[in-house]
Design a protein around this motif. Structure first.
Motif, PDB file in Angstrom:
ATOM      1  N   ALA A  34       0.822  -1.206   0.000  1.00 21.92           N
ATOM      2  CA  ALA A  34       0.000   0.000   0.000  1.00 21.92           C
ATOM      3  C   ALA A  34       0.858   1.259   0.000  1.00 21.92           C
ATOM      4  O   ALA A  34       0.547   2.247  -0.682  1.00 21.92           O
ATOM      5  CB  ALA A  34      -0.932  -0.008   1.207  1.00 21.92           C
ATOM      6  N   ALA A  35       1.960   1.224   0.771  1.00 21.69           N
ATOM      7  CA  ALA A  35       2.853   2.378   0.820  1.00 21.69           C
ATOM      8  C   ALA A  35       3.529   2.609  -0.524  1.00 21.69           C
ATOM      9  O   ALA A  35       3.738   3.763  -0.928  1.00 21.69           O
ATOM     10  CB  ALA A  35       3.898   2.166   1.909  1.00 21.69           C
ATOM     11  N   ALA A  36       3.869   1.531  -1.220  1.00 28.72           N
ATOM     12  CA  ALA A  36       4.476   1.673  -2.547  1.00 28.72           C
ATOM     13  C   ALA A  36       3.501   2.317  -3.523  1.00 28.72           C
ATOM     14  O   ALA A  36       3.872   3.198  -4.318  1.00 28.72           O
ATOM     15  CB  ALA A  36       4.919   0.306  -3.060  1.00 28.72           C
ATOM     16  N   VAL A  37       2.245   1.897  -3.457  1.00 26.12           N
ATOM     17  CA  VAL A  37       1.220   2.498  -4.316  1.00 26.12           C
ATOM     18  C   VAL A  37       1.056   3.977  -3.989  1.00 26.12           C
ATOM     19  O   VAL A  37       0.976   4.825  -4.893  1.00 26.12           O
ATOM     20  CB  VAL A  37      -0.119   1.751  -4.154  1.00 26.12           C
ATOM     21  CG1 VAL A  37      -1.250   2.501  -4.863  1.00 26.12           C
ATOM     22  CG2 VAL A  37      -0.005   0.332  -4.693  1.00 26.12           C
ATOM     23  N   ALA A  38       1.016   4.303  -2.691  1.00 24.81           N
ATOM     24  CA  ALA A  38       0.873   5.702  -2.283  1.00 24.81           C
ATOM     25  C   ALA A  38       2.073   6.531  -2.717  1.00 24.81           C
ATOM     26  O   ALA A  38       1.928   7.687  -3.141  1.00 24.81           O
ATOM     27  CB  ALA A  38       0.690   5.782  -0.771  1.00 24.81           C
ATOM     28  N   THR A  39       3.253   5.947  -2.622  1.00 23.33           N
ATOM     29  CA  THR A  39       4.468   6.664  -3.030  1.00 23.33           C
ATOM     30  C   THR A  39       4.466   6.937  -4.532  1.00 23.33           C
ATOM     31  O   THR A  39       4.784   8.041  -4.981  1.00 23.33           O
ATOM     32  CB  THR A  39       5.712   5.854  -2.640  1.00 23.33           C
ATOM     33  OG1 THR A  39       5.726   5.672  -1.221  1.00 23.33           O
ATOM     34  CG2 THR A  39       6.978   6.578  -3.058  1.00 23.33           C
ATOM     35  N   LEU A  40       4.111   5.940  -5.318  1.00 24.70           N
ATOM     36  CA  LEU A  40       4.040   6.121  -6.769  1.00 24.70           C
ATOM     37  C   LEU A  40       2.991   7.173  -7.134  1.00 24.70           C
ATOM     38  O   LEU A  40       3.198   7.986  -8.046  1.00 24.70           O
ATOM     39  CB  LEU A  40       3.714   4.798  -7.452  1.00 24.70           C
ATOM     40  CG  LEU A  40       4.816   3.732  -7.407  1.00 24.70           C
ATOM     41  CD1 LEU A  40       4.303   2.410  -7.972  1.00 24.70           C
ATOM     42  CD2 LEU A  40       6.050   4.198  -8.177  1.00 24.70           C
ATOM     43  N   ALA A  41       1.868   7.147  -6.410  1.00 21.75           N
ATOM     44  CA  ALA A  41       0.832   8.148  -6.659  1.00 21.75           C
ATOM     45  C   ALA A  41       1.330   9.549  -6.329  1.00 21.75           C
ATOM     46  O   ALA A  41       1.004  10.517  -7.015  1.00 21.75           O
ATOM     47  CB  ALA A  41      -0.419   7.821  -5.839  1.00 21.75           C
ATOM     48  N   GLY A  42       2.130   9.641  -5.258  1.00 21.96           N
ATOM     49  CA  GLY A  42       2.713  10.926  -4.917  1.00 21.96           C
ATOM     50  C   GLY A  42       3.694  11.410  -5.966  1.00 21.96           C
ATOM     51  O   GLY A  42       3.717  12.604  -6.311  1.00 21.96           O
ATOM     52  N   TRP A  43       4.516  10.487  -6.475  1.00 22.45           N
ATOM     53  CA  TRP A  43       5.461  10.857  -7.536  1.00 22.45           C
ATOM     54  C   TRP A  43       4.723  11.317  -8.797  1.00 22.45           C
ATOM     55  O   TRP A  43       5.234  12.149  -9.552  1.00 22.45           O
ATOM     56  CB  TRP A  43       6.346   9.668  -7.879  1.00 22.45           C
ATOM     57  CG  TRP A  43       7.357   9.369  -6.812  1.00 22.45           C
ATOM     58  CD1 TRP A  43       7.703  10.162  -5.745  1.00 22.45           C
ATOM     59  CD2 TRP A  43       8.153   8.190  -6.718  1.00 22.45           C
ATOM     60  NE1 TRP A  43       8.656   9.543  -4.976  1.00 22.45           N
ATOM     61  CE2 TRP A  43       8.963   8.326  -5.552  1.00 22.45           C
ATOM     62  CE3 TRP A  43       8.263   7.026  -7.474  1.00 22.45           C
ATOM     63  CZ2 TRP A  43       9.872   7.360  -5.148  1.00 22.45           C
ATOM     64  CZ3 TRP A  43       9.164   6.053  -7.070  1.00 22.45           C
ATOM     65  CH2 TRP A  43       9.961   6.217  -5.930  1.00 22.45           C
ATOM     66  N   ALA A  53      -7.256   7.331  -1.486  1.00 25.81           N
ATOM     67  CA  ALA A  53      -8.164   6.318  -2.024  1.00 25.81           C
ATOM     68  C   ALA A  53      -7.400   5.089  -2.504  1.00 25.81           C
ATOM     69  O   ALA A  53      -7.806   3.949  -2.254  1.00 25.81           O
ATOM     70  CB  ALA A  53      -8.982   6.917  -3.170  1.00 25.81           C
ATOM     71  N   LEU A  54      -6.283   5.310  -3.178  1.00 28.81           N
ATOM     72  CA  LEU A  54      -5.472   4.187  -3.652  1.00 28.81           C
ATOM     73  C   LEU A  54      -4.868   3.412  -2.476  1.00 28.81           C
ATOM     74  O   LEU A  54      -4.809   2.175  -2.487  1.00 28.81           O
ATOM     75  CB  LEU A  54      -4.368   4.698  -4.571  1.00 28.81           C
ATOM     76  CG  LEU A  54      -4.842   5.248  -5.924  1.00 28.81           C
ATOM     77  CD1 LEU A  54      -3.691   5.944  -6.653  1.00 28.81           C
ATOM     78  CD2 LEU A  54      -5.417   4.136  -6.789  1.00 28.81           C
ATOM     79  N   ALA A  55      -4.425   4.139  -1.444  1.00 29.81           N
ATOM     80  CA  ALA A  55      -3.859   3.485  -0.264  1.00 29.81           C
ATOM     81  C   ALA A  55      -4.919   2.753   0.538  1.00 29.81           C
ATOM     82  O   ALA A  55      -4.609   1.819   1.288  1.00 29.81           O
ATOM     83  CB  ALA A  55      -3.172   4.528   0.621  1.00 29.81           C
ATOM     84  N   LEU A  56      -6.176   3.159   0.392  1.00 36.54           N
ATOM     85  CA  LEU A  56      -7.281   2.485   1.077  1.00 36.54           C
ATOM     86  C   LEU A  56      -7.671   1.204   0.353  1.00 36.54           C
ATOM     87  O   LEU A  56      -7.884   0.158   0.980  1.00 36.54           O
ATOM     88  CB  LEU A  56      -8.472   3.444   1.154  1.00 36.54           C
ATOM     89  CG  LEU A  56      -9.728   3.005   1.922  1.00 36.54           C
ATOM     90  CD1 LEU A  56     -10.497   4.235   2.394  1.00 36.54           C
ATOM     91  CD2 LEU A  56     -10.646   2.142   1.072  1.00 36.54           C
ATOM     92  N   VAL A  57      -7.750   1.275  -0.961  1.00 35.33           N
ATOM     93  CA  VAL A  57      -8.225   0.133  -1.747  1.00 35.33           C
ATOM     94  C   VAL A  57      -7.185  -0.989  -1.800  1.00 35.33           C
ATOM     95  O   VAL A  57      -7.538  -2.176  -1.776  1.00 35.33           O
ATOM     96  CB  VAL A  57      -8.602   0.588  -3.169  1.00 35.33           C
ATOM     97  CG1 VAL A  57      -8.879  -0.606  -4.072  1.00 35.33           C
ATOM     98  CG2 VAL A  57      -9.812   1.511  -3.127  1.00 35.33           C
ATOM     99  N   THR A  58      -5.901  -0.617  -1.859  1.00 35.61           N
ATOM    100  CA  THR A  58      -4.853  -1.632  -2.030  1.00 35.61           C
ATOM    101  C   THR A  58      -4.864  -2.709  -0.941  1.00 35.61           C
ATOM    102  O   THR A  58      -4.856  -3.912  -1.261  1.00 35.61           O
ATOM    103  CB  THR A  58      -3.472  -0.962  -2.105  1.00 35.61           C
ATOM    104  OG1 THR A  58      -3.447  -0.061  -3.224  1.00 35.61           O
ATOM    105  CG2 THR A  58      -2.371  -2.000  -2.278  1.00 35.61           C
ATOM    106  N   ALA A 107     -16.460   2.843   8.548  1.00 35.53           N
ATOM    107  CA  ALA A 107     -15.037   2.501   8.580  1.00 35.53           C
ATOM    108  C   ALA A 107     -14.305   3.056   7.373  1.00 35.53           C
ATOM    109  O   ALA A 107     -13.194   3.601   7.496  1.00 35.53           O
ATOM    110  CB  ALA A 107     -14.873   0.976   8.642  1.00 35.53           C
ATOM    111  N   LEU A 108     -14.907   2.948   6.190  1.00 34.49           N
ATOM    112  CA  LEU A 108     -14.262   3.455   4.983  1.00 34.49           C
ATOM    113  C   LEU A 108     -14.157   4.975   4.999  1.00 34.49           C
ATOM    114  O   LEU A 108     -13.142   5.543   4.574  1.00 34.49           O
ATOM    115  CB  LEU A 108     -15.030   2.988   3.747  1.00 34.49           C
ATOM    116  CG  LEU A 108     -14.980   1.485   3.453  1.00 34.49           C
ATOM    117  CD1 LEU A 108     -15.897   1.131   2.292  1.00 34.49           C
ATOM    118  CD2 LEU A 108     -13.551   1.033   3.159  1.00 34.49           C
TER     119      LEU A 108
END
Length: 235
Positions: A34-43, A53-58, A107-108
């Protein structure tokens, strides 16, 4: 990893309870993805809500939504029945009711709001990792303390963990969480999680006489939400 995620690993389940100390490590694997997805989204310069949202779904995809399913079933059963037998019957029903829907929506929403705030502050990666570690360690407490509410099911198949394994899992979660999120934040989050876990155990004991796999899943998700809220509060 095979028990708590949908990652393609081969494992035998005879020693699942003895491996409770490794539950935080399974959470770490989920959080790293999830952190990798969030990092890529940040980049990619996406907005904080999109990163959240991406970090939640992953993690939902990686875990097969098992913890969300536990929360929904627990909400339906604990508040939808008038006696322990009926509550357990409702919890086993694959259909979802109003209590389960409302629990998932709540929760979501809370997770999305917390992750959005953390993404905006640039703190989403350590928060994801620390919350995953601490919340998986919390699963072992009701497994150790509460009796089984029914004679079959995932919790019964997993078994009762040794006290030493639960303690080791907690120490691993605290140590690794300290490294990524800092001592104060992790200690405060751990104390808040202990209070929430105690409340969940008290409700489960009063309403169904013990714990089930759904109660364990709900414990993890509520513990994770508690950790994320704590990290936001300490920003």
């Amino acid at each position: 990893m095979a028990l708590l995620t949908r990652l393609p690993v081969r494992a035998r389940f005879e020693r699942s309870a003895q491996a409770i100390w490794a539950f935080p490590l399974a959470g770490l694997a989920v959080a790293i993805i999830a952190a990798a997805v969030a990092t890529l989204a940040g980049w990619a310069t996406l907005t904080a809500p999109l990163i959240a949202a991406l970090a939640l779904v992953t993690p939902i995809i990686v875990t097969g939504a098992m913890h969300e399913d536990g929360l929904a079933d627990s909400a339906d059963g604990l508040w939808g029945g008038f006696d322990p037998a009926r509550r357990l019957e409702i919890m086993r029903d694959s259909r979802i009711g109003a209590y389960g829907v409302l629990a998932l929506i709540g929760a979501l929403l809370i997770r999305f709001a917390a992750l959005s705030a953390l993404a905006h502050a640039g703190a989403i990666v350590p928060a994801l990792i620390a919350a995953a570690l601490l919340s998986r360690a919390a699963i072992g407490v009701p497994m150790l303390v509460l009796p089984h509410a029914r004679r079959d099911g995932l919790a019964v198949q997993t078994g009762r963990p040794p006290r030493e394994a639960v303690l080791l899992g907690a120490l691993i979660a605290l140590a690794l969480g300290w490294l990524v999120a800092g001592f104060v934040a992790v200690v405060v989050a751990a104390c808040a999680i202990a209070a929430v876990t105690s409340a969940v155990m008290a409700i489960a004991r009063a309403k169904i006489g013990g714990q089930t796999g759904d109660i364990l899943g709900a414990t993890q998700l509520l513990a994770e939400l508690t950790a994320l809220i704590t990290f936001v509060a300490l920003l």
